[in-house]
Design an enzyme around this catalytic site. Structure first.
Site, short mmCIF file in Angstrom:
data_model
loop_
_atom_site.label_atom_id
_atom_site.label_comp_id
_atom_site.label_asym_id
_atom_site.label_seq_id
_atom_site.Cartn_x
_atom_site.Cartn_y
_atom_site.Cartn_z
N TYR A 155 28.76 41.98 30.32
CA TYR A 155 29.71 42.97 30.84
C TYR A 155 29.47 44.22 30.03
CZ TYR A 155 32.38 39.58 33.59
OH TYR A 155 32.77 38.64 34.51
N LYS A 294 24.27 41.43 39.08
CA LYS A 294 25.04 40.39 39.77
C LYS A 294 26.25 41.03 40.44
CE LYS A 294 27.44 36.01 38.70
NZ LYS A 294 28.88 36.29 38.55
N HIS A 318 31.65 36.99 43.17
CA HIS A 318 32.34 36.46 41.99
C HIS A 318 33.27 35.31 42.37
CE1 HIS A 318 32.82 38.01 37.71
NE2 HIS A 318 33.71 37.04 37.70
C1 LIG Z 1 36.67 30.59 35.94
C2 LIG Z 1 35.55 31.52 36.28
C3 LIG Z 1 35.09 32.39 35.30
C4 LIG Z 1 34.02 33.24 35.57
N1 LIG Z 1 33.51 34.03 34.57
C5 LIG Z 1 32.45 34.82 34.82
C6 LIG Z 1 31.86 35.58 33.78
O1 LIG Z 1 32.28 35.52 32.63
N2 LIG Z 1 30.83 36.38 34.10
C7 LIG Z 1 30.32 36.46 35.38
O2 LIG Z 1 29.38 37.22 35.63
N3 LIG Z 1 30.85 35.73 36.36
C8 LIG Z 1 31.87 34.91 36.12
N4 LIG Z 1 32.38 34.12 37.12
C9 LIG Z 1 31.73 34.15 38.45
C10 LIG Z 1 30.60 33.11 38.54
O3 LIG Z 1 29.49 33.51 37.78
C11 LIG Z 1 30.15 32.91 39.99
O4 LIG Z 1 29.83 34.17 40.53
C12 LIG Z 1 31.23 32.23 40.83
O5 LIG Z 1 31.80 31.16 40.12
C13 LIG Z 1 30.66 31.75 42.13
O6 LIG Z 1 31.65 31.23 42.96
P1 LIG Z 1 31.92 29.64 43.13
O7 LIG Z 1 32.25 29.12 41.79
O8 LIG Z 1 33.10 29.58 44.05
O9 LIG Z 1 30.68 29.05 43.72
C14 LIG Z 1 33.44 33.26 36.86
C15 LIG Z 1 33.90 32.38 37.84
C16 LIG Z 1 34.95 31.51 37.56
C17 LIG Z 1 35.40 30.54 38.63
#
Ligand SMILES: Cc1cc2nc3c(=O)[nH]c(=O)nc-3n(C[C@H](O)[C@H](O)[C@H](O)COP(=O)(O)O)c2cc1C
Length: 422
Positions: A155, A294, A318
């Site tokens: 980030y 991303k 996300h």
């Molecule tokens: C609890 C949680 C925390 C997440 N934290 C981050 C993060 O720190 N950085 C990031 O780029 N994406 C983060 N994401 C997004 C994930 O990288 C990913 O894009 C997302 O989980 C995809 O959706 P899905 O889990 O429904 O398949 C997070 C997602 C969740 C569910």
């Protein structure tokens, strides 16, 4: 796990033979069941943070609907006895088209958090993307992973020095790529977390990359912490957690209030809302690692990523956590893949739950897919072993789906394998 032919059949056999001895798997195969069981093992706040999305969670639903609209049309009487699940990604052959998505605050699911996930991914031969909001410092996870492939997700903070420090540390601990997440310049309006008034970072969780960083430490000033007001039990718990999250003596940290100061600093600097494409030249000059972005959903942003020299992109919303009402991730994929035209890898996430989901994303132009929430639920249930099982099951399911659809290799999975049935 390996890409050797028959990984699906091997896994099935292993499970059914164990069944003959009366053993049942600990990790449910159906995603809804996995979700339900994991929920029962977590605090309501932890589950809300992991499962929840923005607003009325229409985009979580859109991710599912987008995947469900496409149907696989299997072809028969092709020799699929020998299959190859491997893909070429960033100059290396990977055993499968699967990566572990960066997910912050894994301590909500299990005490071993990122270390368990890193070990599981390494053991299964799947690259893991360390989160900027991890619960354990990247060096600790990398140290537990042996040769396992890791990338680092960034980030972009308001502090250039901190960004440079994170990237330098990622290089030093063997990360092979930097993934800059673009869709979280601020947090989405997450109704479940708002209902609980619960943000993990505010209570000292998910800030290990910061508190372990020398540049960050130099930015923290405990003298700015206001200690007036009556402490509540919840405030004391947060104070203890924040204090523990900071390196050094607990007693000294408690006295100086540095843990609380660190939490406040993270909240202040974690992201840069003013960030634009032009700033990528600065990052490019600071690292030789491939840089991916991303959170791409628009074909024009994909073109801009290429114009700005980026090495790959991830189509993602996300997991529906940012813009409620945003396009389903798979609905965005064909347009982005067309705009990219094979010039850089197009990765995909948001909604991958089973082998068929991965198959559909690859058929519509993805080079590889990221697994998100399902592995967190595996972690919540069985720690490292649970994450390994979730990965094994997904790869086995993908292998069998590919074979039964009539494809011998990932390169044979194409648009002609699908039909759009709205
Ligand atoms: C609890 C949680 C925390 C997440 N934290 C981050 C993060 O720190 N950085 C990031 O780029 N994406 C983060 N994401 C997004 C994930 O990288 C990913 O894009 C997302 O989980 C995809 O959706 P899905 O889990 O429904 O398949 C997070 C997602 C969740 C569910």
């Amino acid at each position: 796990m390996s890409s050797s032919p028959g990984v699906g059949l091997q896994r099935q056999t292993e499970i059914y033979l164990a069944g003959v001895r009366g053993q049942r798997p600990q990790i449910p195969f159906d995603y809804e069941k996995l979700d339900r069981l994991a929920r029962s093992r977590m605090s309501p706040e932890a589950y809300a943070y992991i499962a929840g999305g923005a607003g009325a969670e229409r985009t979580i639903a859109a991710n599912r609907a987008a995947l469900d609209r496409w149907k696989i049309v299997p072809r028969v009487l092709r020799d699929v006895s020998d299959r190859d699940l491997s893909v070429e990604l960033l100059g290396r052959r990977r055993p499968t088209p699967l990566l572990i998505a960066p997910i912050g605050v894994l301590e909500l699911a299990h005490k071993d958090a990122d270390v368990a996930v890193g070990k599981a991914a390494a053991a299964e031969g799947v690259p893991v993307i360390f989160s900027n909001q991890a619960s354990r410092p990247m060096e600790q996870v990398a140290g537990a992973m042996g040769e396992g492939t890791r990338w680092f997700q960034l980030y972009w903070s308001t502090s250039d020095e901190l960004v440079a420090s994170f990237v330098g540390r990622a290089e030093a601990c063997g990360c092979e790529a930097i993934v800059v997440t673009l869709d979280t310049k601020m947090l989405g309006w997450r109704s479940r977390d708002l209902d609980f008034a619960h943000l993990p970072f505010a209570t000292g969780m998910g800030i290990a990359q910061y508190t372990s960083d020398p540049v960050f430490q130099s930015l923290v000033d405990p003298s700015t912490v206001d200690v007036s007001g009556r402490p509540t039990p919840a405030a004391v718990r947060s104070l203890i957690r924040a204090t523990r999250s900071y390196p050094g003596s607990f007693r000294e940290n408690l006295r100086s209030r540095i843990g609380v100061a660190a939490v406040r600093k993270v909240m202040e600097i974690y992201s840069r809302p003013s960030l634009t494409w032009d700033e990528f030249a600065w990052l490019r000059a600071r690292t030789k690692l491939p840089i991916l972005v991303k959170g791409i959903l628009h074909p024009d942003d994909a073109r801009l990523a290429i114009e700005h020299g980026l090495d790959g992109l991830i189509v993602s919303n996300h997991g529906g956590r940012q813009v409620d009402g945003a396009i389903g991730s798979l609905d965005a994929l064909p347009g982005v893949a067309e705009a990219v035209g094979g010039r850089i890898p197009v990765l995909f996430d948001s909604g991958i739950r089973a082998g068929a989901d991965a198959f559909k994303a690859l058929a519509l132009g993805a080079t590889a897919v990221l697994l998100g929430r399902p592995y967190v639920y595996g972690l919540a249930l069985e720690g490292e072993a649970g994450v390994r099982d979730v990965i094994k099951n997904l790869v086995a399911d993908f292998d069998l789906t590919m074979a039964l659809a009539g494809c011998r290799s990932v390169s044979e999975i194409g648009r002609d394998c699908l039909e759009l049935v709205p």
